[in-house]
Scaffold this motif. Sequence first.
Motif, PDB file in Angstrom:
ATOM      1  N   LEU A   1      -3.065   7.512 -15.846  1.00 23.43           N
ATOM      2  CA  LEU A   1      -2.947   6.335 -15.757  1.00 23.43           C
ATOM      3  C   LEU A   1      -2.664   5.729 -17.199  1.00 23.43           C
ATOM      4  O   LEU A   1      -1.899   4.654 -17.290  1.00 23.43           O
ATOM      5  CB  LEU A   1      -4.219   5.960 -14.719  1.00 23.43           C
ATOM      6  N   ASP A   2      -3.675   6.232 -18.055  1.00 24.56           N
ATOM      7  CA  ASP A   2      -3.645   5.559 -19.404  1.00 24.56           C
ATOM      8  C   ASP A   2      -2.449   5.843 -20.017  1.00 24.56           C
ATOM      9  O   ASP A   2      -1.623   4.925 -20.620  1.00 24.56           O
ATOM     10  CB  ASP A   2      -4.658   6.213 -20.207  1.00 24.56           C
ATOM     11  N   ALA A   3      -1.979   7.045 -19.808  1.00 25.70           N
ATOM     12  CA  ALA A   3      -0.555   7.442 -20.275  1.00 25.70           C
ATOM     13  C   ALA A   3       0.529   6.521 -19.824  1.00 25.70           C
ATOM     14  O   ALA A   3       1.694   6.220 -20.386  1.00 25.70           O
ATOM     15  CB  ALA A   3      -0.182   8.996 -20.239  1.00 25.70           C
ATOM     16  N   ALA A   4       0.523   6.216 -18.400  1.00 30.31           N
ATOM     17  CA  ALA A   4       1.671   5.395 -17.913  1.00 30.31           C
ATOM     18  C   ALA A   4       1.574   4.074 -18.396  1.00 30.31           C
ATOM     19  O   ALA A   4       2.857   3.605 -18.520  1.00 30.31           O
ATOM     20  CB  ALA A   4       1.349   5.437 -16.283  1.00 30.31           C
TER      21      ALA A   4
ATOM     22  N   ARG B   1       0.619  -1.301   0.026  1.00 35.63           N
ATOM     23  CA  ARG B   1       0.138   0.086   0.049  1.00 35.63           C
ATOM     24  C   ARG B   1       0.833   1.102  -0.149  1.00 35.63           C
ATOM     25  O   ARG B   1       0.624   2.354  -0.612  1.00 35.63           O
ATOM     26  CB  ARG B   1      -0.915   0.157   0.822  1.00 35.63           C
ATOM     27  N   GLN B   2       1.890   1.309   0.755  1.00 28.94           N
ATOM     28  CA  GLN B   2       2.896   2.437   0.903  1.00 28.94           C
ATOM     29  C   GLN B   2       3.571   2.721  -0.485  1.00 28.94           C
ATOM     30  O   GLN B   2       3.531   3.723  -1.007  1.00 28.94           O
ATOM     31  CB  GLN B   2       3.880   2.106   1.971  1.00 28.94           C
ATOM     32  N   LEU B   3       3.682   1.602  -1.014  1.00 32.99           N
ATOM     33  CA  LEU B   3       4.769   1.560  -2.374  1.00 32.99           C
ATOM     34  C   LEU B   3       3.668   2.034  -3.481  1.00 32.99           C
ATOM     35  O   LEU B   3       3.928   3.183  -4.181  1.00 32.99           O
ATOM     36  CB  LEU B   3       4.942   0.181  -2.923  1.00 32.99           C
ATOM     37  N   GLY B   4       2.260   1.675  -3.641  1.00 30.96           N
ATOM     38  CA  GLY B   4       1.389   1.926  -4.415  1.00 30.96           C
ATOM     39  C   GLY B   4       1.197   3.455  -4.304  1.00 30.96           C
ATOM     40  O   GLY B   4       0.902   4.278  -5.364  1.00 30.96           O
ATOM     41  N   ARG B   5       0.942   4.018  -3.057  1.00 30.65           N
ATOM     42  CA  ARG B   5       0.415   5.518  -2.664  1.00 30.65           C
ATOM     43  C   ARG B   5       1.559   6.394  -3.128  1.00 30.65           C
ATOM     44  O   ARG B   5       1.224   7.227  -3.869  1.00 30.65           O
ATOM     45  CB  ARG B   5       0.209   5.583  -1.130  1.00 30.65           C
ATOM     46  N   THR B   6       2.803   5.957  -2.948  1.00 29.16           N
ATOM     47  CA  THR B   6       3.921   6.797  -3.345  1.00 29.16           C
ATOM     48  C   THR B   6       4.236   6.703  -4.874  1.00 29.16           C
ATOM     49  O   THR B   6       4.456   7.771  -5.553  1.00 29.16           O
ATOM     50  CB  THR B   6       5.422   6.183  -2.803  1.00 29.16           C
TER      51      THR B   6
ATOM     52  N   SER C   1      -0.905  -2.899 -19.108  1.00 34.20           N
ATOM     53  CA  SER C   1      -2.153  -2.690 -19.006  1.00 34.20           C
ATOM     54  C   SER C   1      -2.466  -1.619 -18.253  1.00 34.20           C
ATOM     55  O   SER C   1      -1.774  -1.586 -17.040  1.00 34.20           O
ATOM     56  CB  SER C   1      -3.190  -3.946 -18.621  1.00 34.20           C
ATOM     57  N   ARG C   2      -3.540  -0.757 -18.338  1.00 34.85           N
ATOM     58  CA  ARG C   2      -3.913   0.034 -17.247  1.00 34.85           C
ATOM     59  C   ARG C   2      -4.438  -0.497 -15.790  1.00 34.85           C
ATOM     60  O   ARG C   2      -4.108  -0.058 -14.970  1.00 34.85           O
ATOM     61  CB  ARG C   2      -5.272   0.859 -17.903  1.00 34.85           C
ATOM     62  N   GLN C   3      -4.904  -1.708 -15.828  1.00 31.89           N
ATOM     63  CA  GLN C   3      -5.279  -2.305 -14.690  1.00 31.89           C
ATOM     64  C   GLN C   3      -3.973  -2.774 -13.964  1.00 31.89           C
ATOM     65  O   GLN C   3      -4.240  -2.868 -12.814  1.00 31.89           O
ATOM     66  CB  GLN C   3      -5.910  -3.668 -15.206  1.00 31.89           C
ATOM     67  N   LYS C   4      -2.836  -3.119 -14.645  1.00 31.00           N
ATOM     68  CA  LYS C   4      -1.582  -3.789 -13.947  1.00 31.00           C
ATOM     69  C   LYS C   4      -1.345  -2.452 -13.119  1.00 31.00           C
ATOM     70  O   LYS C   4      -0.674  -2.529 -11.969  1.00 31.00           O
ATOM     71  CB  LYS C   4      -0.739  -3.849 -14.825  1.00 31.00           C
ATOM     72  N   VAL C   5      -1.092  -1.117 -13.860  1.00 22.75           N
ATOM     73  CA  VAL C   5      -0.839   0.013 -13.095  1.00 22.75           C
ATOM     74  C   VAL C   5      -1.739   0.310 -12.138  1.00 22.75           C
ATOM     75  O   VAL C   5      -1.187   0.810 -10.725  1.00 22.75           O
ATOM     76  CB  VAL C   5      -0.650   1.207 -14.135  1.00 22.75           C
TER      77      VAL C   5
ATOM     78  N   ARG D   1      -3.617  -1.657 -10.330  1.00 24.55           N
ATOM     79  CA  ARG D   1      -3.084  -2.700  -9.298  1.00 24.55           C
ATOM     80  C   ARG D   1      -1.993  -2.385  -8.381  1.00 24.55           C
ATOM     81  O   ARG D   1      -1.963  -2.555  -7.146  1.00 24.55           O
ATOM     82  CB  ARG D   1      -3.359  -4.153  -9.765  1.00 24.55           C
ATOM     83  N   ILE D   2      -0.969  -1.918  -9.010  1.00 24.32           N
ATOM     84  CA  ILE D   2       0.329  -1.710  -8.327  1.00 24.32           C
ATOM     85  C   ILE D   2      -0.018  -0.594  -7.424  1.00 24.32           C
ATOM     86  O   ILE D   2       0.255  -0.336  -6.250  1.00 24.32           O
ATOM     87  CB  ILE D   2       1.312  -1.323  -9.308  1.00 24.32           C
ATOM     88  N   GLU D   3      -0.541   0.522  -7.858  1.00 26.30           N
ATOM     89  CA  GLU D   3      -1.053   1.868  -7.147  1.00 26.30           C
ATOM     90  C   GLU D   3      -1.961   1.516  -6.239  1.00 26.30           C
ATOM     91  O   GLU D   3      -1.945   2.484  -5.164  1.00 26.30           O
ATOM     92  CB  GLU D   3      -1.261   2.929  -8.114  1.00 26.30           C
ATOM     93  N   SER D   4      -2.823   0.454  -6.131  1.00 30.64           N
ATOM     94  CA  SER D   4      -3.602   0.308  -5.190  1.00 30.64           C
ATOM     95  C   SER D   4      -2.992  -0.833  -4.169  1.00 30.64           C
ATOM     96  O   SER D   4      -3.982  -0.972  -3.141  1.00 30.64           O
ATOM     97  CB  SER D   4      -5.049  -0.410  -5.809  1.00 30.64           C
TER      98      SER D   4
END
Length: 97
Positions: free
Chosen positions: A29-32, A12-17, A39-43, A45-48
């Motif tokens: 998110l789409d541009a990243a 969670r800390q990593l994702g938030r950062t 996929s957008r979903q992968k980014v 999930r990581i951020e979440s």
Amino acid sequence: MAEDMGSTVPRRQLGRTLRDLRTEAGITLDAAAEALECSRQKVWRIESGLGSVRGVDVRAMCELYGARGELTRALTALAAETRAKGWWHAYGDAIPD
């Protein structure tokens, strides 16, 4: 259930950062996802903070977002923690579900 407890907070800390770095860089998110060739979903999930994160993904995200080398190294180390098993894992059968 207990298996996830030790890695949930670092994830969670990593994702938030990473999300904060992305938004500070002005990247959607789409541009990243497009720049990272995933996929957008992968980014998302990581951020979440859902699931483990590979160090190579964290380094690529940090590079894209313009993070300092010191921060990149710290976040990559944090990603390794998300993949580490908790202390209780060594006691497997002794701890009930």
